[in-house]
Enzyme design. Structure first.
Site, mmCIF file in Angstrom:
data_model
loop_
_atom_site.group_PDB
_atom_site.id
_atom_site.type_symbol
_atom_site.label_atom_id
_atom_site.label_comp_id
_atom_site.label_asym_id
_atom_site.label_seq_id
_atom_site.Cartn_x
_atom_site.Cartn_y
_atom_site.Cartn_z
ATOM 1 N N VAL A 44 33.420 31.012 37.409
ATOM 2 C CA VAL A 44 34.773 31.865 37.060
ATOM 3 C C VAL A 44 35.456 31.500 35.739
ATOM 4 O O VAL A 44 36.445 31.681 35.089
ATOM 5 C CB VAL A 44 35.059 33.088 37.668
ATOM 6 C CG1 VAL A 44 36.364 33.346 37.418
ATOM 7 C CG2 VAL A 44 34.304 33.830 38.798
ATOM 8 N N GLU A 96 44.406 40.401 40.132
ATOM 9 C CA GLU A 96 43.351 41.210 39.002
ATOM 10 C C GLU A 96 42.014 41.201 39.793
ATOM 11 O O GLU A 96 41.206 42.264 39.226
ATOM 12 C CB GLU A 96 43.451 41.975 37.661
ATOM 13 C CG GLU A 96 43.338 42.782 37.150
ATOM 14 C CD GLU A 96 43.347 44.318 37.422
ATOM 15 O OE1 GLU A 96 43.900 44.877 37.059
ATOM 16 O OE2 GLU A 96 42.915 44.819 38.416
ATOM 17 N N LYS A 143 38.408 44.289 49.752
ATOM 18 C CA LYS A 143 38.652 45.185 48.086
ATOM 19 C C LYS A 143 39.408 46.202 48.549
ATOM 20 O O LYS A 143 40.821 46.457 48.204
ATOM 21 C CB LYS A 143 37.664 45.036 47.991
ATOM 22 C CG LYS A 143 37.101 43.738 46.761
ATOM 23 C CD LYS A 143 35.580 44.222 46.168
ATOM 24 C CE LYS A 143 35.006 42.832 45.522
ATOM 25 N NZ LYS A 143 34.045 43.035 45.485
HETATM 26 N N1 HSE Z 1 29.874 39.763 46.071
HETATM 27 C C1 HSE Z 1 30.221 39.900 45.153
HETATM 28 C C2 HSE Z 1 29.767 41.462 45.017
HETATM 29 C C3 HSE Z 1 30.512 39.753 43.749
HETATM 30 O O1 HSE Z 1 28.409 41.583 44.627
HETATM 31 O O2 HSE Z 1 30.395 42.507 43.909
HETATM 32 C C4 HSE Z 1 32.230 40.207 43.278
HETATM 33 O O3 HSE Z 1 33.276 40.128 44.093
#
Ligand code: HSE
Length: 440
Positions: free
Chosen positions: A17, A131, A207
């Site tokens: 990233v 974000e 998340k």
């Molecule tokens: N390991 C996470 C996924 C990466 O597979 O979505 C992104 O957060």
């Protein structure tokens, strides 16, 4: 436009990233400066590696000392891309203490330590933008926090882990085995460092915790999230679900109910006609139901170098635009003003109400199905569909699949325990929750 000095950024981490952030900032620098009102340049990076393939590091001073970097007086924004709880937490708190704004892609950090981090940032008058922490390149934080600010959010349901979505898609389309697809997701760089975070739903729960806080104005409460992974899902279940008109998706669901807020991650049957049921491979999608706008769907890449960099750079633009604004007039970190958070409780899973898919192996004898349906009726569970598959003559067993109406999880647990105790039922009952995700 008055010419301002470019904003100076320090990166913690220059891997997938971080490299994307450098490349996107360089490639789009003039357009970004026109949006932000001044240039944004990465001047420093702290990383464990010393080689950065595919990254143009010209003009960037690299070192291995992350702690020294976050306190440099010549940096205004620290971008944290190292992931995990520690030392990310310590580094971010030190950056805040030394007056830096922070941009992070670290969902684990925000979900678990966000309350502490935002309180520290509030006190210091700096911003912490995140974000990229949820659904990679999809601007879902901004949509929920700002775009939908008029709404009372009713529920959010999302495919927010690309690895598990990829595994379920490959199982369905190609009948591939779980372990084999996971290994490929790891090779493609989608899976977490510890892939059990993906497979067991922990990454999605991180998340979802963030989405719930922003949707409902509650503190981050990762420890109360219910998490169930996809390792229980067999190709058989994927096939039966398909025959009944459903797809199995690994969903994060958070919903406001009269009794409290649901916060749960688990495999879920979704009607195949829903758009979200057709989100395949490593793609992510988040469905948000607001009282005014109705259902809205956000779709895109949930991971990967440049999609995640897209979200990080958007945060850098946001932070840059408001560098000189009064901290009291900025968009609050968690969407709601920090002194206006609600203490509405999170619902224990046993009190959550959903419909169910059940699969069991039943002896091929008269009266077995009647016993099962009697138990369900005793528990007040209404059956919507029953399918019995051709018995296996050798095993003298048949697979029975049932769809039920909505019922509190506690009642379903009791019924399943009684069904499993029948000597005509072999092994465990497979239970997968079912959500219609209807607009009303
Ligand atoms: N390991 C996470 C996924 C990466 O597979 O979505 C992104 O957060």
């Amino acid at each position: 436009m008055k010419q301002l000095e470019p904003v100076r950024v320090g990166l913690l981490g220059l891997g997938t990233v971080g490299g994307g952030v450098v490349n996107v900032l360089k490639r789009n620098q003039s357009e970004i400066a026109r949006r932000a009102g001044r240039g944004i340049v990465v001047t420093h990076a702290a990383a464990r590696e010393t080689n950065f393939p595919g990254v143009d590091t010209a003009g960037i001073e690299t070192s291995t000392d992350a702690f020294a970097m976050v306190e440099r007086p010549d940096i205004q924004i620290v971008v944290e891309l190292i992931g995990g709880y520690e030392p990310a937490r310590e580094l971010v708190l030190r950056a805040i203490a030394s007056g830096k704004h922070v941009v992070t892609a670290n969902k684990a950090l925000i979900a678990r330590h966000g309350n502490e981090i935002f309180a520290a940032a509030q006190k210091k008058g700096v911003m912490v933008a995140f974000e990229a922490a949820v659904a990679g390149g999809i601007p879902i934080i901004k949509a929920l926090r700002e775009g939908l600010a008029a709404n009372r959010i009713e529920w959010v349901a999302g495919i927010i882990n690309g690895t598990t979505n990829f595994i379920l898609t490959e199982m369905r389309d190609k009948g591939r085995a779980f372990a084999d697809v996971l290994a490929e997701a790891q090779k493609l760089g989608y899976a977490e460092a510890d892939p059990t975070f993906d497979v067991e739903g922990i990454d999605a729960a991180h998340k979802l915790t963030i989405l719930a806080a922003i949707a409902f104005g509650i503190p981050l409460q990762f420890d109360k999230a219910y998490t169930e992974g996809i390792s229980v899902i067999t190709p058989e279940d994927v096939g039966y679900a398909e025959q009944l008109g459903y797809r199995i998706k690994h969903l994060g669901i958070t919903r406001r109910t009269e009794k409290g807020i649901e916060l749960r991650v688990h495999p879920t049957l979704v009607p195949e006609r829903r758009l979200i049921a057709n989100v395949d491979g490593v793609m992510n999608a988040v469905l948000v139901k607001g009282d005014a706008v109705g259902p809205t769907l956000y779709y895109g890449a949930g991971a990967g170098r440049e999609p995640t960099a897209s979200a990080v750079v958007a945060d850098l633009v946001d932070v840059t635009r408001t560098l000189t604004s009064d901290p009291g007039n900025r968009v609050p970190h968690l969407a709601f003003q920090p002194d206006c958070l609600s203490d509405i409780p999170l619902l224990p899973m046993e009190e959550v109400e959903t419909a169910y898919y059940l699969r069991m192996r039943a002896a091929d004898r008269p009266g077995v199905l009647a016993d099962v349906t009697r138990i369900l009726a005793d528990s007040g569970i209404s059956i919507e569909a029953v399918v019995q598959k051709e018995p296996d003559p050798a095993a003298r067993e048949a697979s029975v699949i049932m769809l039920t109406h909505r019922v509190p999880e506690r009642r379903m647990n009791e019924a399943i325990a009684r069904i499993e105790a029948l000597d005509t039922i072999a092994g465990k009952v497979t239970r997968i929750r079912l959500e219609t995700l209807a607009a009303n």
